[in-house]
Design an enzyme around this catalytic site. Structure first.
Site, PDB file in Angstrom:
ATOM      1  N   SER A   8     -57.771 -71.706  52.420  1.00  0.00           N
ATOM      2  CA  SER A   8     -56.509 -71.042  52.759  1.00  0.00           C
ATOM      3  C   SER A   8     -56.617 -69.568  52.428  1.00  0.00           C
ATOM      4  O   SER A   8     -56.867 -69.207  51.266  1.00  0.00           O
ATOM      5  CB  SER A   8     -55.350 -71.647  51.966  1.00  0.00           C
ATOM      6  OG  SER A   8     -54.245 -70.742  51.948  1.00  0.00           O
ATOM      7  N   HIS A  34     -57.530 -72.030  57.076  1.00  0.00           N
ATOM      8  CA  HIS A  34     -56.112 -72.359  56.966  1.00  0.00           C
ATOM      9  C   HIS A  34     -55.292 -71.079  56.831  1.00  0.00           C
ATOM     10  O   HIS A  34     -55.524 -70.271  55.932  1.00  0.00           O
ATOM     11  CB  HIS A  34     -55.893 -73.257  55.758  1.00  0.00           C
ATOM     12  CG  HIS A  34     -54.529 -73.853  55.653  1.00  0.00           C
ATOM     13  ND1 HIS A  34     -54.123 -74.945  56.407  1.00  0.00           N
ATOM     14  CD2 HIS A  34     -53.467 -73.516  54.887  1.00  0.00           C
ATOM     15  CE1 HIS A  34     -52.878 -75.250  56.097  1.00  0.00           C
ATOM     16  NE2 HIS A  34     -52.456 -74.404  55.175  1.00  0.00           N
ATOM     17  N   ASP A  36     -51.557 -69.627  56.365  1.00  0.00           N
ATOM     18  CA  ASP A  36     -50.192 -69.969  55.960  1.00  0.00           C
ATOM     19  C   ASP A  36     -49.202 -68.944  56.481  1.00  0.00           C
ATOM     20  O   ASP A  36     -49.186 -67.809  56.014  1.00  0.00           O
ATOM     21  CB  ASP A  36     -50.109 -70.055  54.435  1.00  0.00           C
ATOM     22  CG  ASP A  36     -50.877 -71.246  53.895  1.00  0.00           C
ATOM     23  OD1 ASP A  36     -51.834 -71.041  53.115  1.00  0.00           O
ATOM     24  OD2 ASP A  36     -50.545 -72.376  54.289  1.00  0.00           O
ATOM     25  N   MET A  38     -45.454 -67.859  56.655  1.00  0.00           N
ATOM     26  CA  MET A  38     -44.197 -68.076  55.929  1.00  0.00           C
ATOM     27  C   MET A  38     -43.175 -67.017  56.344  1.00  0.00           C
ATOM     28  O   MET A  38     -43.529 -65.854  56.455  1.00  0.00           O
ATOM     29  CB  MET A  38     -44.435 -68.001  54.423  1.00  0.00           C
ATOM     30  CG  MET A  38     -45.461 -68.994  53.902  1.00  0.00           C
ATOM     31  SD  MET A  38     -45.650 -68.864  52.109  1.00  0.00           S
ATOM     32  CE  MET A  38     -47.076 -69.921  51.829  1.00  0.00           C
ATOM     33  N   HIS A  67     -50.508 -73.097  59.699  1.00  0.00           N
ATOM     34  CA  HIS A  67     -49.493 -73.926  59.030  1.00  0.00           C
ATOM     35  C   HIS A  67     -48.193 -73.133  59.033  1.00  0.00           C
ATOM     36  O   HIS A  67     -48.044 -72.177  58.281  1.00  0.00           O
ATOM     37  CB  HIS A  67     -49.977 -74.218  57.606  1.00  0.00           C
ATOM     38  CG  HIS A  67     -49.006 -74.975  56.750  1.00  0.00           C
ATOM     39  ND1 HIS A  67     -49.159 -75.054  55.372  1.00  0.00           N
ATOM     40  CD2 HIS A  67     -47.869 -75.649  57.040  1.00  0.00           C
ATOM     41  CE1 HIS A  67     -48.152 -75.759  54.875  1.00  0.00           C
ATOM     42  NE2 HIS A  67     -47.372 -76.119  55.853  1.00  0.00           N
ATOM     43  N   MET A  69     -44.736 -72.493  58.095  1.00  0.00           N
ATOM     44  CA  MET A  69     -43.638 -72.759  57.150  1.00  0.00           C
ATOM     45  C   MET A  69     -42.489 -71.832  57.529  1.00  0.00           C
ATOM     46  O   MET A  69     -42.193 -70.860  56.831  1.00  0.00           O
ATOM     47  CB  MET A  69     -44.132 -72.536  55.716  1.00  0.00           C
ATOM     48  CG  MET A  69     -45.076 -73.616  55.238  1.00  0.00           C
ATOM     49  SD  MET A  69     -46.038 -73.151  53.793  1.00  0.00           S
ATOM     50  CE  MET A  69     -47.414 -72.311  54.603  1.00  0.00           C
ATOM     51  N   MET A 138     -48.197 -82.401  52.170  1.00  0.00           N
ATOM     52  CA  MET A 138     -48.148 -81.350  51.165  1.00  0.00           C
ATOM     53  C   MET A 138     -48.275 -81.973  49.774  1.00  0.00           C
ATOM     54  O   MET A 138     -47.527 -82.899  49.427  1.00  0.00           O
ATOM     55  CB  MET A 138     -46.844 -80.555  51.261  1.00  0.00           C
ATOM     56  CG  MET A 138     -46.745 -79.671  52.483  1.00  0.00           C
ATOM     57  SD  MET A 138     -48.111 -78.502  52.642  1.00  0.00           S
ATOM     58  CE  MET A 138     -47.993 -77.561  51.119  1.00  0.00           C
ATOM     59  N   GLY A 143     -44.873 -72.893  49.738  1.00  0.00           N
ATOM     60  CA  GLY A 143     -44.333 -71.568  49.465  1.00  0.00           C
ATOM     61  C   GLY A 143     -45.249 -70.660  48.677  1.00  0.00           C
ATOM     62  O   GLY A 143     -45.234 -69.446  48.870  1.00  0.00           O
ATOM     63  N   PHE A 144     -46.091 -71.248  47.816  1.00  0.00           N
ATOM     64  CA  PHE A 144     -46.968 -70.414  46.983  1.00  0.00           C
ATOM     65  C   PHE A 144     -48.297 -71.095  46.724  1.00  0.00           C
ATOM     66  O   PHE A 144     -48.361 -72.334  46.615  1.00  0.00           O
ATOM     67  CB  PHE A 144     -46.282 -70.114  45.648  1.00  0.00           C
ATOM     68  CG  PHE A 144     -44.976 -69.375  45.800  1.00  0.00           C
ATOM     69  CD1 PHE A 144     -43.782 -70.069  45.895  1.00  0.00           C
ATOM     70  CD2 PHE A 144     -44.967 -68.002  45.923  1.00  0.00           C
ATOM     71  CE1 PHE A 144     -42.577 -69.405  46.083  1.00  0.00           C
ATOM     72  CE2 PHE A 144     -43.768 -67.312  46.115  1.00  0.00           C
ATOM     73  CZ  PHE A 144     -42.569 -68.011  46.193  1.00  0.00           C
ATOM     74  N   GLY A 145     -49.343 -70.307  46.598  1.00  0.00           N
ATOM     75  CA  GLY A 145     -50.641 -70.833  46.198  1.00  0.00           C
ATOM     76  C   GLY A 145     -50.696 -70.943  44.685  1.00  0.00           C
ATOM     77  O   GLY A 145     -49.775 -70.505  43.985  1.00  0.00           O
ATOM     78  N   GLY A 146     -51.753 -71.571  44.174  1.00  0.00           N
ATOM     79  CA  GLY A 146     -51.963 -71.610  42.728  1.00  0.00           C
ATOM     80  C   GLY A 146     -51.093 -72.601  41.967  1.00  0.00           C
ATOM     81  O   GLY A 146     -51.061 -72.575  40.729  1.00  0.00           O
ATOM     82  N   ASP A 176     -52.834 -80.454  51.221  1.00  0.00           N
ATOM     83  CA  ASP A 176     -52.720 -79.016  50.977  1.00  0.00           C
ATOM     84  C   ASP A 176     -51.890 -78.756  49.726  1.00  0.00           C
ATOM     85  O   ASP A 176     -50.740 -79.167  49.651  1.00  0.00           O
ATOM     86  CB  ASP A 176     -52.033 -78.372  52.193  1.00  0.00           C
ATOM     87  CG  ASP A 176     -51.847 -76.869  52.074  1.00  0.00           C
ATOM     88  OD1 ASP A 176     -51.167 -76.304  52.942  1.00  0.00           O
ATOM     89  OD2 ASP A 176     -52.385 -76.276  51.126  1.00  0.00           O
ATOM     90  N   GLY A 177     -52.502 -78.054  48.746  1.00  0.00           N
ATOM     91  CA  GLY A 177     -51.767 -77.692  47.551  1.00  0.00           C
ATOM     92  C   GLY A 177     -52.444 -78.215  46.297  1.00  0.00           C
ATOM     93  O   GLY A 177     -52.544 -79.416  46.078  1.00  0.00           O
ATOM     94  N   GLY A 178     -53.008 -77.283  45.499  1.00  0.00           N
ATOM     95  CA  GLY A 178     -53.640 -77.678  44.246  1.00  0.00           C
ATOM     96  C   GLY A 178     -54.942 -78.434  44.411  1.00  0.00           C
ATOM     97  O   GLY A 178     -55.371 -79.150  43.496  1.00  0.00           O
ATOM     98  N   GLY A 198     -57.011 -72.998  48.521  1.00  0.00           N
ATOM     99  CA  GLY A 198     -56.833 -71.550  48.493  1.00  0.00           C
ATOM    100  C   GLY A 198     -57.407 -70.945  47.233  1.00  0.00           C
ATOM    101  O   GLY A 198     -58.510 -70.383  47.227  1.00  0.00           O
ATOM    102  N   SER A 199     -56.692 -71.100  46.118  1.00  0.00           N
ATOM    103  CA  SER A 199     -57.126 -70.461  44.867  1.00  0.00           C
ATOM    104  C   SER A 199     -58.458 -71.013  44.386  1.00  0.00           C
ATOM    105  O   SER A 199     -59.251 -70.275  43.792  1.00  0.00           O
ATOM    106  CB  SER A 199     -56.041 -70.634  43.796  1.00  0.00           C
ATOM    107  OG  SER A 199     -55.537 -71.948  43.797  1.00  0.00           O
TER     108      SER A 199
HETATM  109  O1  LIG Z   1     -49.418 -74.150  51.961  1.00  0.00           O
HETATM  110  C1  LIG Z   1     -49.690 -73.562  50.961  1.00  0.00           C
HETATM  111  C2  LIG Z   1     -48.598 -73.151  50.046  1.00  0.00           C
HETATM  112  O2  LIG Z   1     -47.373 -73.498  50.604  1.00  0.00           O
HETATM  113  C3  LIG Z   1     -51.116 -73.199  50.599  1.00  0.00           C
HETATM  114  O3  LIG Z   1     -51.951 -73.511  51.717  1.00  0.00           O
HETATM  115  C4  LIG Z   1     -51.610 -73.944  49.434  1.00  0.00           C
HETATM  116  O4  LIG Z   1     -50.794 -73.823  48.380  1.00  0.00           O
HETATM  117  C5  LIG Z   1     -53.045 -73.543  49.124  1.00  0.00           C
HETATM  118  O5  LIG Z   1     -53.193 -72.871  47.978  1.00  0.00           O
HETATM  119  P1  LIG Z   1     -53.762 -73.543  46.640  1.00  0.00           P
HETATM  120  O6  LIG Z   1     -55.025 -74.257  47.028  1.00  0.00           O
HETATM  121  O7  LIG Z   1     -53.996 -72.382  45.745  1.00  0.00           O
HETATM  122  O8  LIG Z   1     -52.701 -74.479  46.163  1.00  0.00           O
END
Ligand SMILES: O=C(CO)[C@H](O)[C@H](O)COP(=O)(O)O
Length: 232
Positions: A8, A34, A36, A38, A67, A69, A138, A143-146, A176-178, A198-199
């Site tokens: 991402s 990916h 994002d 928003m 994606h 959002m 999800m 809304g946010f990475g990390g 997707d996410g964490g 992402g992170s």
């Molecule tokens: O959709 C997303 C946030 O809404 C991101 O794609 C997702 O959070 C990826 O980041 P990480 O891998 O750091 O969680």
């Protein structure tokens, strides 16, 4: 099952996006990129839109996985397909006419994806998902990475995998996410096919090696849960 890794760019340096994309491109690199999108309405964050996606399309051969959002995907989704996105994902919580949107995205030459926020039940969307190519589960609140991975979402992944394996659905199951070195194996064991990170990728000293390491972990987990050969 597939084992697609989709970095991402949300965690990338937006001032050097072309370089950041090149950093995850290569034989063991990203399968999808990916993106994002928003709008600060559907989620409390604002990132990028169609003009950036059009520029990214010209900057890389890596398939773009957009994606959305956003609050009004019925209006905007086709534009991302026409801009050359490989996969365009809308949110179930925002889309007004999920079937028409899927058909329009596919008619414009892209894969159609449907995303479910953590509190959105899979059962409510099984019928609509018959028109889709990708189900994005999800594993954080969008809304946010990390953010931290939500293991309680793994049951939704398992049930989606069962629906695919029993022929009820023909979708790629994406998470997707964490997603990182500690959480990706559990998602693969639950039956995911595509892994957004992402992170874990752009926070690593060597993003390309991070992508390759995630894929190795996925293939190992899939070899245990699904002895049949994995399709890369
Ligand atoms: O959709 C997303 C946030 O809404 C991101 O794609 C997702 O959070 C990826 O980041 P990480 O891998 O750091 O969680």
């Amino acid at each position: 099952m597939a084992s697609l890794i989709a970095p991402s760019i949300l965690s990338a340096d937006f001032a050097h996006l072309a370089d950041e994309i090149a950093a995850v491109t290569g034989p063991e690199g990203a399968d999808w990129l990916h993106v994002d999108v928003m709008d600060n309405h559907f989620v409390p964050n604002l990132t990028l839109g169609l003009p950036v996606v059009q520029s990214l399309r010209a900057a890389t051969e890596v398939p773009l996985d957009c994606h959305l959002m956003i609050e009004d995907p019925d209006r905007w989704a086709v534009g991302y397909a026409e801009a050359g996105a490989h996969n365009v994902t809308v949110h179930a919580e925002a889309v007004r006419d999920p079937i028409s949107v899927a058909l329009d995205i596919k008619a414009a030459g892209a894969r159609a994806g449907l995303s479910l926020k953590p509190n959105t039940p899979l059962d409510d969307w099984v019928e609509a998902l018959r028109e889709y190519d990708t189900l994005l589960v999800m594993t954080v609140e969008p809304g946010f990475g990390g953010q931290s991975f939500m293991p309680e979402m793994l049951d939704k992944v398992r049930r989606a995998r069962t629906m695919v394996d029993t022929g009820h659905l023909t979708v790629v199951v994406q998470v997707d996410g964490g997603i990182n070195a500690d959480t990706v194996a559990a998602a693969a064991e639950a039956g995911a096919d595509c892994f957004v990170a992402g992170s874990a990728v752009y926070g690593a000293a060597d993003p390309l090696r991070a992508v390759a390491a995630l894929r190795r972990t996925v293939l190992q987990a899939q070899a245990v849960t699904d002895p049949a050969p994995s399709a890369g």
